[in-house]
Design a protein around this motif. Structure first.
Motif, PDB file in Angstrom:
ATOM      1  N   VAL A 192       0.836  -1.196   0.000  1.00 51.57           N
ATOM      2  CA  VAL A 192       0.000   0.000   0.000  1.00 51.57           C
ATOM      3  C   VAL A 192       0.875   1.252   0.000  1.00 51.57           C
ATOM      4  O   VAL A 192       0.596   2.229  -0.693  1.00 51.57           O
ATOM      5  CB  VAL A 192      -0.953  -0.001   1.215  1.00 51.57           C
ATOM      6  CG1 VAL A 192      -1.884   1.215   1.168  1.00 51.57           C
ATOM      7  CG2 VAL A 192      -1.784  -1.282   1.253  1.00 51.57           C
ATOM      8  N   ALA A 222      -8.578  -3.130  -0.941  1.00 50.57           N
ATOM      9  CA  ALA A 222      -7.141  -2.856  -0.968  1.00 50.57           C
ATOM     10  C   ALA A 222      -6.371  -3.951  -0.240  1.00 50.57           C
ATOM     11  O   ALA A 222      -5.315  -4.410  -0.712  1.00 50.57           O
ATOM     12  CB  ALA A 222      -6.857  -1.495  -0.341  1.00 50.57           C
ATOM     13  N   SER A 226      -3.652  -6.520  -1.877  1.00 46.87           N
ATOM     14  CA  SER A 226      -2.298  -6.624  -1.338  1.00 46.87           C
ATOM     15  C   SER A 226      -1.949  -8.070  -1.000  1.00 46.87           C
ATOM     16  O   SER A 226      -0.834  -8.539  -1.273  1.00 46.87           O
ATOM     17  CB  SER A 226      -2.170  -5.744  -0.088  1.00 46.87           C
ATOM     18  OG  SER A 226      -0.836  -5.708   0.359  1.00 46.87           O
ATOM     19  N   VAL A 253      -2.705  -3.902  -5.597  1.00 49.89           N
ATOM     20  CA  VAL A 253      -3.613  -3.139  -4.733  1.00 49.89           C
ATOM     21  C   VAL A 253      -4.473  -2.195  -5.567  1.00 49.89           C
ATOM     22  O   VAL A 253      -5.704  -2.145  -5.426  1.00 49.89           O
ATOM     23  CB  VAL A 253      -2.816  -2.347  -3.676  1.00 49.89           C
ATOM     24  CG1 VAL A 253      -3.758  -1.484  -2.834  1.00 49.89           C
ATOM     25  CG2 VAL A 253      -2.021  -3.277  -2.780  1.00 49.89           C
TER      26      VAL A 253
END
Length: 324
Positions: A192, A222, A226, A253
């Motif tokens: 991130v 997200a 990831s 992401v």
């Protein structure tokens, strides 16, 4: 498209508060790097950049402000500037120059300022070019400006000082591919942070918190992207050090969020589509890195742009998917 907005700062009103409104536009511009038109999210993102280093925080604010101001000066539609859509590429350009050219040099700041202005012009050009297909600009202006400058910079003595702090991956994988639990956890957060070129896990955590503040579903997406990026790169035998630093998973992401929570109607089909896109972008990340490595280029967010572009172009052929 409906959004599960959790919280935002109250909207200022009145012409006398114009400077305050511009500040909100800047915050939304920073948040729009992760698709969030949310000033509260922008505050978390600013805090994350300053946690990485005050120069990076300042670069992010400078690039976003100049990109937004350029759009205002050129008369761009107010809805776009109010939503932060004119600032996020300038933010990434300025932060990238601070990372790649060194933040301690006056030339870096001049390049960052000029790059943010050029990114605003390129954004307008791409909006017009892509409008017939209803395709957004993504981070393509950032990729073009930062890509050209980082490749050209070594040829200019007053621009190239200490070089890039993030070297490109080698053509062939080397190093231990075993990923411990601690490295995996670091990777999930670093993915991130690497969207802003920041590898620190705590910086990624602040970015992730900002996304959850704006939209909890986007935050979960997200996290999903990831995890998928980390798992894919590990399963294919990528060096554990690169995986842990987030160098292979950050595009996953963005792709997962774009397809699963932003540009398509939300649902199981969109999430599965986003996962497939996240896997594809992880593989493409290594391919793009290998392509740029011989001449000193950087991967940036090219894998996200290319993957999302083609996956969105394919949507009309899939009845279970629908554009938001």
């Amino acid at each position: 498209m409906s959004r599960s907005v959790a919280w935002d700062l109250p909207e200022p009103s009145g012409a006398r508060r114009q400077p305050v409104r511009f500040g909100y536009e800047v915050l939304r511009g920073i948040a729009q790097v992760d698709f969030m038109p949310n000033a509260a999210c922008g505050l978390f993102f600013v805090a994350a950049l300053f946690a990485a280093g005050w120069r990076y925080g300042l670069a992010g604010l400078l690039g976003t402000a100049l990109g937004t101001a350029t759009a205002h000066a050129l008369g761009v539609d107010r809805e776009r500037t109010a939503a932060g859509l004119e600032g996020f590429n300038g933010c990434l350009v300025a932060v990238a120059f601070a990372v790649f050219l060194g933040p301690g040099h006056a030339s870096t700041w001049l390049m960052a300022a000029g790059g943010a202005v050029v990114a605003s012009v390129l954004t307008a050009a791409l909006v017009n070019l892509l409008r017939p297909w209803s395709i957004p600009t993504f981070t393509l202006p950032f990729c073009l400006v930062a890509g050209v400058v980082t490749v050209a910079a070594p040829g200019f003595q007053r621009v190239w000082h200490e070089g890039s702090s993030l070297s490109a991956l080698p053509r062939s994988a080397s190093g231990d591919a075993s990923l411990g639990l601690g490295d995996a956890a670091h990777a999930v957060l670093a993915n991130v942070g690497q969207i802003f070129l920041m590898p620190q896990w705590y910086v990624g955590l602040l970015f992730l918190a900002g996304i959850f503040v704006a939209d909890w579903f986007a935050g979960l997406t997200a996290c999903l992207g990831s995890v998928v990026g980390t798992a894919t790169s590990w399963a294919l035998g990528a060096p554990a050090s690169d995986v842990a630093e987030g160098l292979l998973g950050y595009n996953a992401v963005l792709v997962a969020m774009a397809l699963g929570a932003v540009f398509l109607e939300r649902g199981v089909a969109a999430l599965v589509y986003g996962v497939v896109g996240a896997v594809a972008s992880t593989v493409l990340t290594v391919a793009v890195t290998s392509f740029f490595a011989p001449f000193g280029g950087h991967t940036l967010t090219w894998p996200y742009v290319l993957t999302t572009l083609f996956f969105l172009a394919a949507v009309p052929s899939f009845p279970r998917l629908r554009r938001a």
